[in-house]
Design a protein around this motif. Structure first.
Motif, short mmCIF file in Angstrom:
data_model
loop_
_atom_site.label_atom_id
_atom_site.label_comp_id
_atom_site.label_asym_id
_atom_site.label_seq_id
_atom_site.Cartn_x
_atom_site.Cartn_y
_atom_site.Cartn_z
N UNK A 1 0.85 -1.19 0.00
CA UNK A 1 0.00 0.00 0.00
C UNK A 1 0.88 1.24 0.00
N UNK A 2 0.47 2.24 -0.77
CA UNK A 2 1.27 3.47 -0.86
C UNK A 2 0.40 4.60 -1.38
N UNK A 3 0.61 5.85 -0.84
CA UNK A 3 -0.13 6.98 -1.41
C UNK A 3 0.28 7.21 -2.87
N UNK A 4 1.45 6.67 -3.23
CA UNK A 4 1.98 6.88 -4.60
C UNK A 4 1.65 5.70 -5.50
N UNK A 5 0.72 4.85 -5.08
CA UNK A 5 0.43 3.65 -5.87
C UNK A 5 -0.68 3.85 -6.88
N UNK A 6 -0.89 2.82 -7.71
CA UNK A 6 -2.05 2.81 -8.61
C UNK A 6 -3.30 2.67 -7.74
N UNK A 7 -4.38 3.31 -8.17
CA UNK A 7 -5.57 3.33 -7.31
C UNK A 7 -6.32 1.99 -7.37
N UNK A 8 -6.63 1.47 -6.21
CA UNK A 8 -7.37 0.21 -6.07
C UNK A 8 -8.82 0.43 -6.51
N UNK A 9 -9.30 -0.47 -7.36
CA UNK A 9 -10.69 -0.37 -7.85
C UNK A 9 -11.35 -1.74 -7.75
N UNK A 10 -12.66 -1.77 -7.99
CA UNK A 10 -13.38 -3.05 -7.99
C UNK A 10 -12.82 -3.96 -9.08
N UNK A 11 -12.41 -3.36 -10.19
CA UNK A 11 -11.82 -4.17 -11.27
C UNK A 11 -10.53 -4.82 -10.78
N UNK A 12 -9.71 -4.07 -10.01
CA UNK A 12 -8.47 -4.65 -9.50
C UNK A 12 -8.80 -5.73 -8.46
#
Ligand SMILES: Nc1cc(-c2ccc3ccn(Cc4ccc(CN5CCCC5)cc4)c3c2)n[nH]1
Length: 247
Positions: free
Chosen positions: A104-115
């Motif tokens: 987890x990171x503020x600089x990460x790709x955003x978590x979505x339902x698709x992910x």
């Protein structure tokens, strides 16, 4: 699915003993292992952090404890070498699937339902929960070269560490595993499942404080109900999250 979590606050994950996740674990659908990073810090004071090189506020997590903790998990996952394979015979068990490490990171790709749907197909997830100002960059580089690593944000706001983000992701992923949620149909019609926000829900009584349930829902006409619900989803999405409509 096996899930390993590395954290300096293992107690956060007691939350996953409860309710849905607790049932999923009891039924062997999720095999959760929580590791205290300090158990991999072998200096006298079990130090996991140090000052940021180059200056700056706060502390950064040292790479050595992370290397020891993640190696311990990955070697275990690699199923090492068993007697059969050492004897040159076909390994008895299926080779373990390569774990995916999520930081987890503020600089990460955003978590979505698709992910969440995508990650629900993984055999083995490892969550590396940072604290302080984050983890030494070389940890991400080391494990990205050796396997699969993703930095993931659960939203554009800063938490104090990766634990809450990991719990959110474990819940979003875990509930999609077959057998975890009682009625799998409820997974199809939910928010973000079809790229739209959910329609409003009602239950008895038919009238509460002068507020009636929409007549269509009492009509028994399921085609009309489905159409009304879809229209409500589209209208709500357009109002609250036009970005989801690609408008
Ligand atoms: N979606 C989401 C995820 C998180 C998240 C995940 C892991 C960690 C580990 C430590 N922190 C706190 C934290 C504090 C300050 C900075 C910003 N600093 C500026 C200069 C160096 C860094 C970054 C990070 C996390 C936060 N937050 N939000």
């Amino acid at each position: 699915m096996r899930i390993d979590v590395v954290t300096i606050f293992p107690g956060y994950f007691d939350a996953l003993e409860l309710s849905l996740m607790g049932k999923a674990r009891d039924r062997g659908l999720i095999d959760l292992h929580v590791h205290d990073l300090r158990d991999s810090a072998h200096d006298k004071h079990r130090t996991v952090d140090d000052t940021p090189t180059g200056g700056g506020a706060g502390m950064v997590m040292k790479p050595e404890p992370w290397g020891a903790a993640l190696d311990g998990i990955l070697v275990g996952a690699g199923a090492g070498s068993d007697a059969a394979s050492e004897a040159g015979e076909q390994p008895l068990a299926e080779p373990a699937a390569e774990p995916l490490i999520i930081f987890p990171s503020p600089a990460g790709e955003v978590f979505t339902q698709a992910m969440a749907r995508e990650l629900a197909h993984e055999q083995h997830l490892v969550f590396g929960c940072g604290r302080y100002e984050g983890i030494d960059q070389r940890v991400f580089e080391e494990y990205a070269e050796r396997g699969r690593v993703r930095l993931v944000s659960i939203g554009d706001y800063v938490l104090n560490g990766g634990e809450v983000a990991s719990i959110a992701m474990v819940e979003a992923i875990g509930r999609l595993l077959p057998g975890v949620v009682g009625n799998p149909d409820s997974l199809v019609e939910e928010s973000h499942e079809a790229g739209l926000l959910e329609y409003p829900s009602y239950t008895k009584p038919a009238e509460w404080r002068g507020r009636r349930v929409p007549d269509v829902l009492l009509s028994g006409n399921h085609a009309a109900i489905d159409a009304w619900r879809h229209e409500q989803s589209v209208e709500r999405t357009r109002r609250v999250r036009p970005d989801l409509l690609g408008d």
